[in-house]
Design a protein around this motif. Structure first.
Motif, PDB file in Angstrom:
ATOM      1  N   GLN A 143       2.093   7.469   2.847  1.00  0.00           N
ATOM      2  CA  GLN A 143       0.968   6.880   2.128  1.00  0.00           C
ATOM      3  C   GLN A 143       1.566   5.941   1.086  1.00  0.00           C
ATOM      4  OE1 GLN A 143      -1.567   9.621   0.006  1.00  0.00           O
ATOM      5  NE2 GLN A 143      -2.409   8.021  -1.302  1.00  0.00           N
ATOM      6  N   ILE A 144       1.230   4.664   1.147  1.00  0.00           N
ATOM      7  CA  ILE A 144       1.764   3.672   0.216  1.00  0.00           C
ATOM      8  C   ILE A 144       0.597   2.914  -0.393  1.00  0.00           C
ATOM      9  CG2 ILE A 144       3.321   1.696  -0.060  1.00  0.00           C
ATOM     10  CD1 ILE A 144       4.768   2.633   2.483  1.00  0.00           C
ATOM     11  N   ASP A 145       0.269   3.280  -1.637  1.00  0.00           N
ATOM     12  CA  ASP A 145      -0.865   2.650  -2.300  1.00  0.00           C
ATOM     13  C   ASP A 145      -0.476   1.976  -3.612  1.00  0.00           C
ATOM     14  OD1 ASP A 145      -0.386   4.887  -3.833  1.00  0.00           O
ATOM     15  OD2 ASP A 145      -2.239   5.919  -3.295  1.00  0.00           O
ATOM     16  N   ASN A 146       0.814   1.861  -3.867  1.00  0.00           N
ATOM     17  CA  ASN A 146       1.253   1.139  -5.056  1.00  0.00           C
ATOM     18  C   ASN A 146       1.023  -0.358  -4.851  1.00  0.00           C
ATOM     19  OD1 ASN A 146       3.503  -0.465  -6.587  1.00  0.00           O
ATOM     20  ND2 ASN A 146       3.366   1.486  -7.650  1.00  0.00           N
ATOM     21  N   PRO A 147       0.287  -1.024  -5.738  1.00  0.00           N
ATOM     22  CA  PRO A 147      -0.043  -2.442  -5.542  1.00  0.00           C
ATOM     23  C   PRO A 147       1.177  -3.338  -5.362  1.00  0.00           C
ATOM     24  CG  PRO A 147      -1.374  -1.524  -7.295  1.00  0.00           C
ATOM     25  CD  PRO A 147      -0.356  -0.486  -6.955  1.00  0.00           C
ATOM     26  N   LEU A 148       2.260  -3.062  -6.093  1.00  0.00           N
ATOM     27  CA  LEU A 148       3.456  -3.902  -5.957  1.00  0.00           C
ATOM     28  C   LEU A 148       4.052  -3.767  -4.567  1.00  0.00           C
ATOM     29  CD1 LEU A 148       5.619  -5.784  -7.018  1.00  0.00           C
ATOM     30  CD2 LEU A 148       6.788  -3.812  -8.036  1.00  0.00           C
ATOM     31  N   LEU A 149       4.148  -2.532  -4.078  1.00  0.00           N
ATOM     32  CA  LEU A 149       4.680  -2.333  -2.725  1.00  0.00           C
ATOM     33  C   LEU A 149       3.776  -2.984  -1.692  1.00  0.00           C
ATOM     34  CD1 LEU A 149       6.036   1.339  -2.667  1.00  0.00           C
ATOM     35  CD2 LEU A 149       7.269  -0.775  -3.075  1.00  0.00           C
ATOM     36  N   ASN A 150       2.472  -2.872  -1.894  1.00  0.00           N
ATOM     37  CA  ASN A 150       1.536  -3.520  -0.975  1.00  0.00           C
ATOM     38  C   ASN A 150       1.709  -5.035  -0.985  1.00  0.00           C
ATOM     39  OD1 ASN A 150      -1.056  -1.122  -1.814  1.00  0.00           O
ATOM     40  ND2 ASN A 150       0.458  -1.041  -0.193  1.00  0.00           N
ATOM     41  N   ASP A 151       1.924  -5.612  -2.178  1.00  0.00           N
ATOM     42  CA  ASP A 151       2.145  -7.058  -2.283  1.00  0.00           C
ATOM     43  C   ASP A 151       3.428  -7.481  -1.584  1.00  0.00           C
ATOM     44  OD1 ASP A 151      -0.165  -7.233  -3.737  1.00  0.00           O
ATOM     45  OD2 ASP A 151       0.821  -7.417  -5.695  1.00  0.00           O
ATOM     46  N   LEU A 152       4.419  -6.582  -1.573  1.00  0.00           N
ATOM     47  CA  LEU A 152       5.706  -6.906  -0.944  1.00  0.00           C
ATOM     48  C   LEU A 152       5.672  -6.716   0.573  1.00  0.00           C
ATOM     49  CD1 LEU A 152       8.150  -5.296  -3.535  1.00  0.00           C
ATOM     50  CD2 LEU A 152       7.749  -7.738  -3.149  1.00  0.00           C
ATOM     51  N   GLY A 153       4.563  -6.147   1.076  1.00  0.00           N
ATOM     52  CA  GLY A 153       4.422  -6.028   2.527  1.00  0.00           C
ATOM     53  C   GLY A 153       4.390  -4.618   3.065  1.00  0.00           C
ATOM     54  N   PHE A 154       4.538  -3.604   2.206  1.00  0.00           N
ATOM     55  CA  PHE A 154       4.467  -2.215   2.674  1.00  0.00           C
ATOM     56  C   PHE A 154       3.017  -1.832   2.939  1.00  0.00           C
ATOM     57  CE2 PHE A 154       8.478  -2.246   0.341  1.00  0.00           C
ATOM     58  CZ  PHE A 154       9.310  -1.501   1.162  1.00  0.00           C
ATOM     59  N   LYS A 155       2.808  -0.955   3.928  1.00  0.00           N
ATOM     60  CA  LYS A 155       1.472  -0.479   4.255  1.00  0.00           C
ATOM     61  C   LYS A 155       1.500   1.014   4.514  1.00  0.00           C
ATOM     62  CE  LYS A 155       0.035  -4.811   6.536  1.00  0.00           C
ATOM     63  NZ  LYS A 155      -0.474  -5.398   7.808  1.00  0.00           N
ATOM     64  N   THR A 156       0.380   1.662   4.223  1.00  0.00           N
ATOM     65  CA  THR A 156       0.261   3.077   4.559  1.00  0.00           C
ATOM     66  C   THR A 156       0.444   3.238   6.063  1.00  0.00           C
ATOM     67  OG1 THR A 156      -1.156   3.658   2.693  1.00  0.00           O
ATOM     68  CG2 THR A 156      -1.335   5.028   4.664  1.00  0.00           C
ATOM     69  N   GLY A 157       1.249   4.210   6.448  1.00  0.00           N
ATOM     70  CA  GLY A 157       1.562   4.420   7.858  1.00  0.00           C
ATOM     71  C   GLY A 157       2.960   3.960   8.225  1.00  0.00           C
ATOM     72  N   ASP A 158       3.616   3.191   7.320  1.00  0.00           N
ATOM     73  CA  ASP A 158       4.985   2.741   7.591  1.00  0.00           C
ATOM     74  C   ASP A 158       5.936   3.932   7.647  1.00  0.00           C
ATOM     75  OD1 ASP A 158       4.222   0.116   7.672  1.00  0.00           O
ATOM     76  OD2 ASP A 158       4.952  -0.401   5.664  1.00  0.00           O
ATOM     77  N   LYS A 159       6.834   3.900   8.633  1.00  0.00           N
ATOM     78  CA  LYS A 159       7.869   4.922   8.747  1.00  0.00           C
ATOM     79  C   LYS A 159       9.200   4.281   8.344  1.00  0.00           C
ATOM     80  CE  LYS A 159       5.457   6.713  12.813  1.00  0.00           C
ATOM     81  NZ  LYS A 159       5.552   6.917  14.280  1.00  0.00           N
ATOM     82  N   ILE A 160       9.885   4.865   7.398  1.00  0.00           N
ATOM     83  CA  ILE A 160      11.146   4.300   6.913  1.00  0.00           C
ATOM     84  C   ILE A 160      12.284   4.712   7.842  1.00  0.00           C
ATOM     85  CG2 ILE A 160      12.782   4.242   4.990  1.00  0.00           C
ATOM     86  CD1 ILE A 160      10.443   4.614   3.112  1.00  0.00           C
ATOM     87  N   ILE A 161      13.022   3.707   8.306  1.00  0.00           N
ATOM     88  CA  ILE A 161      14.130   3.940   9.234  1.00  0.00           C
ATOM     89  C   ILE A 161      15.470   3.896   8.511  1.00  0.00           C
ATOM     90  CG2 ILE A 161      15.315   3.092  11.296  1.00  0.00           C
ATOM     91  CD1 ILE A 161      12.703   1.753  12.124  1.00  0.00           C
TER      92      ILE A 161
END
Length: 447
Positions: A143-161
């Protein structure tokens, strides 16, 4: 009650660290037959809350909780006792001792800080082991709901590799890399995506008003407390019930709950919950703002049972815990040095996140948990040790710097030089304290 618990943890941890740090100076000083005139928890500006003289040492508690100190005879320190220093050196004074003994005395506090942190990690490893969540088991990512991360392109559902091209396997790996990572490789619906963070990411993050975790483990909506003042007062729901669907539509994660409720303002919706192994249906009322008045709770073990993720537990035998404690200690020391490097690099903007006593108070949880308390105390002990090693006059590291110069060159800096250096060090420290606590005030007022 929350304030009492947090301030209690804060003062207990701070007092423990201060007393043990100063004890690290006190013990070798006494071992080398150096007179210790004062041993104080907190500063006794003008007066003390308590003091008692035992032998040649006055033990006391000051009223100003900004640290503590031991006053060692014949040493240029925060007391700036010029009258004593003007007299001929005495054999029981710090300045009369060989350089190697003075070095041990000065390094004693930092040594105790590091040993304390290591021992705490050893005990925690033996008592609790290491609990983690495998990234592979988090089928729907973070779950990624931080506005800065969202602005940088992260989205809820992303899996970190991977972090900086180094593959990661667990949630703990992701958390460890939060400060130093510059590039994230993620899996988004089967497509590999790379996101490069800006140099001043930490500065931007501090400037944003949103608090909380950056990468949140997704979990379902589990019923905790039902507020008596809200619309669902008296509804037949129990703590631990898990919401499965609303109005016939599945709802798997908590982060989907609030957006869904906004579509049902001032309505009553058919909702299905899981209680134990059975499903139950309840009519859930939604108020004019989309609230239902149910405080959610977390139960990681239950979430694992329901298949949301896999929890791993690494247990240690008594002997293995020494290795586990060492790994945690080395990891934290390395991480904190990395944080300091970014703080002292203006381009990162990390200095904006520097905090003072309120920031330390805020890291303690609102409920008393001994594992959390000791983990935080170990980290603060490392922080205190590392900061004291900085080569700033008035800190232990400043004294050590001058002692090493003396031991290498064979020349002892003059007392006048040391007095001036101590004064400069005080000014630097005062500026840092004002900056850190000023940051706290600024964030409290404007965030």
């Amino acid at each position: 009650m929350e304030f009492v618990i947090k301030i209690g943890q804060f003062l207990l941890s701070l007092s423990l660290l201060i007393v043990l740090h100063e004890l690290g100076h006190f013990i070798p000083a006494k071992a080398f037959k150096t007179r210790v005139e004062k041993f104080y928890l907190f500063f006794d500006v003008k007066y003390s809350l308590f003091k008692k003289k035992i032998g040649e040492t006055v033990y006391g508690i000051g009223w100003l909780p900004l640290g503590g100190y031991v006053k060692i005879a014949g040493m240029i320190d925060e007391s700036m006792d010029k009258e004593q220093m003007a007299k001929p050196p005495q054999p029981w004074e710090f300045r009369s001792k060989p350089a190697w003994q003075r070095l041990i005395i000065m390094l004693g506090g930092v040594f105790v800080n590091f040993v304390l942190a290591y021992l705490i990690y050893v005990v925690l490893s033996f008592a609790y082991g290491d609990t983690d969540i495998t990234l592979k088991s988090m089928k729907d990512g973070y779950q990624i709901d931080n506005p800065l991360l969202n602005d940088l392109g992260f989205k809820t559902g992303d899996k970190i590799i991977a972090l900086d091209d180094v593959k990661v396997k667990s949630h703990r790996d992701v958390i460890k890399g939060l400060v130093e990572t510059e590039k994230y490789t993620i899996d988004r619906n089967g497509e590999e995506v790379t996101i490069q963070l800006p140099v001043d990411f930490l500065g931007q993050l501090t400037s944003r008003k949103v608090k909380g975790k950056l990468f949140k483990v997704r979990h379902p909506f589990m019923v905790g407390e039902i507020k008596d003042t809200m619309v669902n007062k008296g509804i037949d729901l129990k703590e631990g019930d898990v919401l499965l669907s609303i109005d016939g539509k599945d709802l798997k994660y908590y982060d989907q709950f609030e957006p869904r409720m906004l579509t049902y303002k001032n309505q009553t919706v058919n909702s299905v919950f899981l209680r134990g192994n059975d499903t139950i249906t309840r009519q859930l009322k939604v108020d004019s703002e989309g609230f239902v008045g149910i405080v959610p709770m977390k139960n990681p073990k239950r979430f694992e049972e329901l298949g949301y993720y896999d929890i791993t537990l690494k247990e240690y035998t008594f002997l293995e815990s020494f290795g586990g404690g060492k790994d945690k200690f080395v990891e934290q020391v390395s991480s904190y040095w990395g944080q300091l490097g970014k703080i002292f690099n203006p381009s990162t903007g990390a200095y904006k996140g520097v905090g003072g006593f309120k920031a330390i108070y805020d890291v303690f949880p609102s409920t008393w948990n001994w594992a959390d308390f000791w983990n935080l105390t170990a980290f603060l002990s490392i922080m205190l040790g590392v900061l004291n090693l900085l080569p700033i006059p008035a800190l232990d590291g400043g004294h050590v710097m001058f002692l090493l110069f003396e031991m290498v060159s064979g020349r002892k800096p003059s007392e006048k030089f040391l007095e001036n250096a101590q004064l400069v060090g005080f000014i630097i420290l005062l500026a840092l304290v004002l900056f850190a606590n000023g940051n706290d005030i600024f964030k409290a007022v404007f965030n």
